[in-house]
Scaffold this motif. Structure first.
Motif, PDB file in Angstrom:
ATOM      1  N   SER A 101      42.699  54.512  29.805  1.00 26.82           N
ATOM      2  CA  SER A 101      43.923  53.808  29.430  1.00 26.82           C
ATOM      3  C   SER A 101      43.618  52.612  28.550  1.00 26.82           C
ATOM      4  O   SER A 101      44.277  52.383  27.537  1.00 26.82           O
ATOM      5  N   ASP A 102      42.605  51.846  28.921  1.00 28.31           N
ATOM      6  CA  ASP A 102      42.293  50.656  28.135  1.00 28.31           C
ATOM      7  C   ASP A 102      41.695  51.032  26.786  1.00 28.31           C
ATOM      8  O   ASP A 102      41.926  50.364  25.791  1.00 28.31           O
ATOM      9  N   TYR A 103      40.947  52.103  26.755  1.00 31.94           N
ATOM     10  CA  TYR A 103      40.337  52.529  25.496  1.00 31.94           C
ATOM     11  C   TYR A 103      41.411  52.848  24.460  1.00 31.94           C
ATOM     12  O   TYR A 103      41.303  52.503  23.303  1.00 31.94           O
ATOM     13  N   GLY A 104      42.480  53.487  24.915  1.00 36.09           N
ATOM     14  CA  GLY A 104      43.556  53.854  23.998  1.00 36.09           C
ATOM     15  C   GLY A 104      44.684  52.844  23.945  1.00 36.09           C
ATOM     16  O   GLY A 104      45.598  52.967  23.147  1.00 36.09           O
ATOM     17  N   GLY A 105      44.653  51.863  24.802  1.00 34.29           N
ATOM     18  CA  GLY A 105      45.729  50.885  24.895  1.00 34.29           C
ATOM     19  C   GLY A 105      46.548  51.138  26.143  1.00 34.29           C
ATOM     20  O   GLY A 105      47.074  52.226  26.338  1.00 34.29           O
ATOM     21  N   ILE A 106      46.622  50.165  26.999  1.00 38.17           N
ATOM     22  CA  ILE A 106      47.316  50.338  28.283  1.00 38.17           C
ATOM     23  C   ILE A 106      48.741  49.786  28.184  1.00 38.17           C
ATOM     24  O   ILE A 106      48.972  48.749  27.578  1.00 38.17           O
ATOM     25  N   THR A 107      49.652  50.515  28.761  1.00 36.10           N
ATOM     26  CA  THR A 107      51.058  50.101  28.758  1.00 36.10           C
ATOM     27  C   THR A 107      51.372  49.330  30.030  1.00 36.10           C
ATOM     28  O   THR A 107      50.594  49.340  30.988  1.00 36.10           O
ATOM     29  N   ASP A 108      52.542  48.684  30.035  1.00 36.68           N
ATOM     30  CA  ASP A 108      52.977  48.004  31.258  1.00 36.68           C
ATOM     31  C   ASP A 108      53.150  49.004  32.395  1.00 36.68           C
ATOM     32  O   ASP A 108      52.790  48.719  33.541  1.00 36.68           O
ATOM     33  N   GLU A 109      53.703  50.189  32.084  1.00 39.53           N
ATOM     34  CA  GLU A 109      53.904  51.211  33.123  1.00 39.53           C
ATOM     35  C   GLU A 109      52.580  51.648  33.727  1.00 39.53           C
ATOM     36  O   GLU A 109      52.442  51.749  34.948  1.00 39.53           O
ATOM     37  N   ALA A 110      51.588  51.918  32.865  1.00 43.43           N
ATOM     38  CA  ALA A 110      50.272  52.337  33.356  1.00 43.43           C
ATOM     39  C   ALA A 110      49.624  51.208  34.160  1.00 43.43           C
ATOM     40  O   ALA A 110      48.999  51.458  35.194  1.00 43.43           O
ATOM     41  N   SER A 111      49.777  49.980  33.697  1.00 44.65           N
ATOM     42  CA  SER A 111      49.217  48.823  34.417  1.00 44.65           C
ATOM     43  C   SER A 111      49.788  48.730  35.821  1.00 44.65           C
ATOM     44  O   SER A 111      49.065  48.518  36.794  1.00 44.65           O
ATOM     45  N   LYS A 112      51.095  48.889  35.925  1.00 41.98           N
ATOM     46  CA  LYS A 112      51.751  48.806  37.231  1.00 41.98           C
ATOM     47  C   LYS A 112      51.276  49.932  38.145  1.00 41.98           C
ATOM     48  O   LYS A 112      50.983  49.717  39.323  1.00 41.98           O
ATOM     49  N   SER A 113      51.174  51.128  37.598  1.00 41.79           N
ATOM     50  CA  SER A 113      50.738  52.286  38.373  1.00 41.79           C
ATOM     51  C   SER A 113      49.307  52.098  38.886  1.00 41.79           C
ATOM     52  O   SER A 113      49.018  52.350  40.061  1.00 41.79           O
ATOM     53  N   ILE A 114      48.426  51.661  38.003  1.00 44.95           N
ATOM     54  CA  ILE A 114      47.026  51.449  38.383  1.00 44.95           C
ATOM     55  C   ILE A 114      46.922  50.348  39.428  1.00 44.95           C
ATOM     56  O   ILE A 114      46.193  50.474  40.419  1.00 44.95           O
ATOM     57  N   ARG A 115      47.659  49.264  39.239  1.00 45.73           N
ATOM     58  CA  ARG A 115      47.639  48.159  40.198  1.00 45.73           C
ATOM     59  C   ARG A 115      48.101  48.626  41.581  1.00 45.73           C
ATOM     60  O   ARG A 115      47.462  48.341  42.590  1.00 45.73           O
ATOM     61  N   LYS A 116      49.204  49.378  41.619  1.00 41.81           N
ATOM     62  CA  LYS A 116      49.720  49.865  42.907  1.00 41.81           C
ATOM     63  C   LYS A 116      48.707  50.783  43.592  1.00 41.81           C
ATOM     64  O   LYS A 116      48.490  50.685  44.802  1.00 41.81           O
ATOM     65  N   GLU A 117      48.110  51.670  42.812  1.00 46.26           N
ATOM     66  CA  GLU A 117      47.133  52.599  43.382  1.00 46.26           C
ATOM     67  C   GLU A 117      45.895  51.845  43.885  1.00 46.26           C
ATOM     68  O   GLU A 117      45.345  52.177  44.936  1.00 46.26           O
ATOM     69  N   ALA A 118      45.460  50.827  43.150  1.00 49.85           N
ATOM     70  CA  ALA A 118      44.292  50.034  43.576  1.00 49.85           C
ATOM     71  C   ALA A 118      44.575  49.333  44.911  1.00 49.85           C
ATOM     72  O   ALA A 118      43.720  49.336  45.807  1.00 49.85           O
ATOM     73  N   PHE A 119      45.757  48.739  45.043  1.00 54.28           N
ATOM     74  CA  PHE A 119      46.109  48.088  46.317  1.00 54.28           C
ATOM     75  C   PHE A 119      46.213  49.119  47.437  1.00 54.28           C
ATOM     76  O   PHE A 119      45.776  48.867  48.563  1.00 54.28           O
ATOM     77  N   LYS A 120      46.782  50.271  47.141  1.00 57.73           N
ATOM     78  CA  LYS A 120      46.906  51.321  48.149  1.00 57.73           C
ATOM     79  C   LYS A 120      45.527  51.768  48.639  1.00 57.73           C
ATOM     80  O   LYS A 120      45.291  51.887  49.844  1.00 57.73           O
ATOM     81  N   LEU A 121      44.611  51.982  47.700  1.00 62.53           N
ATOM     82  CA  LEU A 121      43.260  52.406  48.085  1.00 62.53           C
ATOM     83  C   LEU A 121      42.559  51.346  48.938  1.00 62.53           C
ATOM     84  O   LEU A 121      41.893  51.666  49.918  1.00 62.53           O
ATOM     85  N   ARG A 122      42.710  50.088  48.578  1.00 57.98           N
ATOM     86  CA  ARG A 122      42.086  49.011  49.362  1.00 57.98           C
ATOM     87  C   ARG A 122      42.675  48.984  50.776  1.00 57.98           C
ATOM     88  O   ARG A 122      41.953  48.871  51.765  1.00 57.98           O
ATOM     89  N   ASN A 123      43.991  49.099  50.881  1.00 56.19           N
ATOM     90  CA  ASN A 123      44.645  49.117  52.197  1.00 56.19           C
ATOM     91  C   ASN A 123      44.247  50.351  52.996  1.00 56.19           C
ATOM     92  O   ASN A 123      44.014  50.266  54.210  1.00 56.19           O
ATOM     93  N   ASP A 124      44.158  51.505  52.318  1.00 57.12           N
ATOM     94  CA  ASP A 124      43.752  52.741  52.992  1.00 57.12           C
ATOM     95  C   ASP A 124      42.335  52.619  53.536  1.00 57.12           C
ATOM     96  O   ASP A 124      42.038  53.090  54.633  1.00 57.12           O
ATOM     97  N   ARG A 125      41.467  51.988  52.771  1.00 57.31           N
ATOM     98  CA  ARG A 125      40.079  51.818  53.211  1.00 57.31           C
ATOM     99  C   ARG A 125      40.006  50.945  54.461  1.00 57.31           C
ATOM    100  O   ARG A 125      39.301  51.266  55.419  1.00 57.31           O
ATOM    101  N   LEU A 126      40.753  49.871  54.474  1.00 56.74           N
ATOM    102  CA  LEU A 126      40.776  48.988  55.646  1.00 56.74           C
ATOM    103  C   LEU A 126      41.374  49.710  56.856  1.00 56.74           C
ATOM    104  O   LEU A 126      40.848  49.614  57.969  1.00 56.74           O
ATOM    105  N   ALA A 127      42.454  50.448  56.628  1.00 54.54           N
ATOM    106  CA  ALA A 127      43.089  51.199  57.721  1.00 54.54           C
ATOM    107  C   ALA A 127      42.133  52.250  58.280  1.00 54.54           C
ATOM    108  O   ALA A 127      42.081  52.476  59.499  1.00 54.54           O
TER     109      ALA A 127
END
Length: 178
Positions: A101-127
């Motif tokens: 995404s960053d190589y080609g240019g990241i959009t606000d939508e992609a940024s939000k999606s990646i951020r949400k998934e990153a938080f989800k993965l961190r929470n899933d790991r702790l759980a």
């Protein structure tokens, strides 16, 4: 010097080497973006498997379980590792997505999606860690379970550091692309 402590140090050195290799996978944005796909994912999964094998030995050396405790611990730990591998693979795919995404240019939508998934993965790991600590608490003394959580946390911090070192800060955003 305690032989168990020496074995633990050697296993930790192997883990650090594996983590360095994982960090090296980041290479440069261009190289990574060009090589993203099944080959890169397979290489990362091989490193994850090697890391998990070493983690198991470090864990067993640290906990110093008696034979009965080992027989209770290992099936639960192996189950935990299998579930953790799924999360680590998802995190690798997310990192690959971020690079592309960053190589080609990241959009606000992609940024939000990646951020949400990153938080989800961190929470899933702790759980997941909490879930397996609770399972182990039914089979082992709580002091051994606490040691398990401490060692697992230390190894996750090392892994997080290696991964963080390999992922650049996003640079190509709608504000910078002309």
């Amino acid at each position: 010097l305690n032989p168990s402590h020496h074995n633990q140090e050697n296993a930790m050195k192997k883990i650090l080497f594996a983590l360095t290799a994982i960090a090296a996978l980041g290479a440069t944005q261009t190289t990574f973006a060009e090589s993203v796909g099944t080959t890169e994912l397979a290489r990362t999964q091989e490193l994850i498997s090697a890391l998990q094998a070493d983690k198991r030995q470090v864990m067993l050396d640290t906990l110093a379980l008696n034979p009965e405790q080992v027989s209770k611990f290992t099936p639960i730990y192996d189950e935990y590792q299998a579930e953790m591998k799924v999360l680590m693979t998802a995190a690798t795919k997310l990192s690959n997505h971020l690079f592309v995404s960053d190589y080609g240019g990241i959009t606000d939508e992609a940024s939000k999606s990646i951020r949400k998934e990153a938080f989800k993965l961190r929470n899933d790991r702790l759980a997941l860690l909490e879930k397996y600590a609770d399972k182990l608490d039914k089979k082992l003394p709580s002091t051994k379970v606490l040691q398990f959580v401490q060692v697992e946390n230390k190894m996750q911090v090392l892994l997080d550091l290696a991964v963080a070192a390999s992922i650049p800060i996003v640079t190509k955003t709608p504000n910078t692309i002309k």
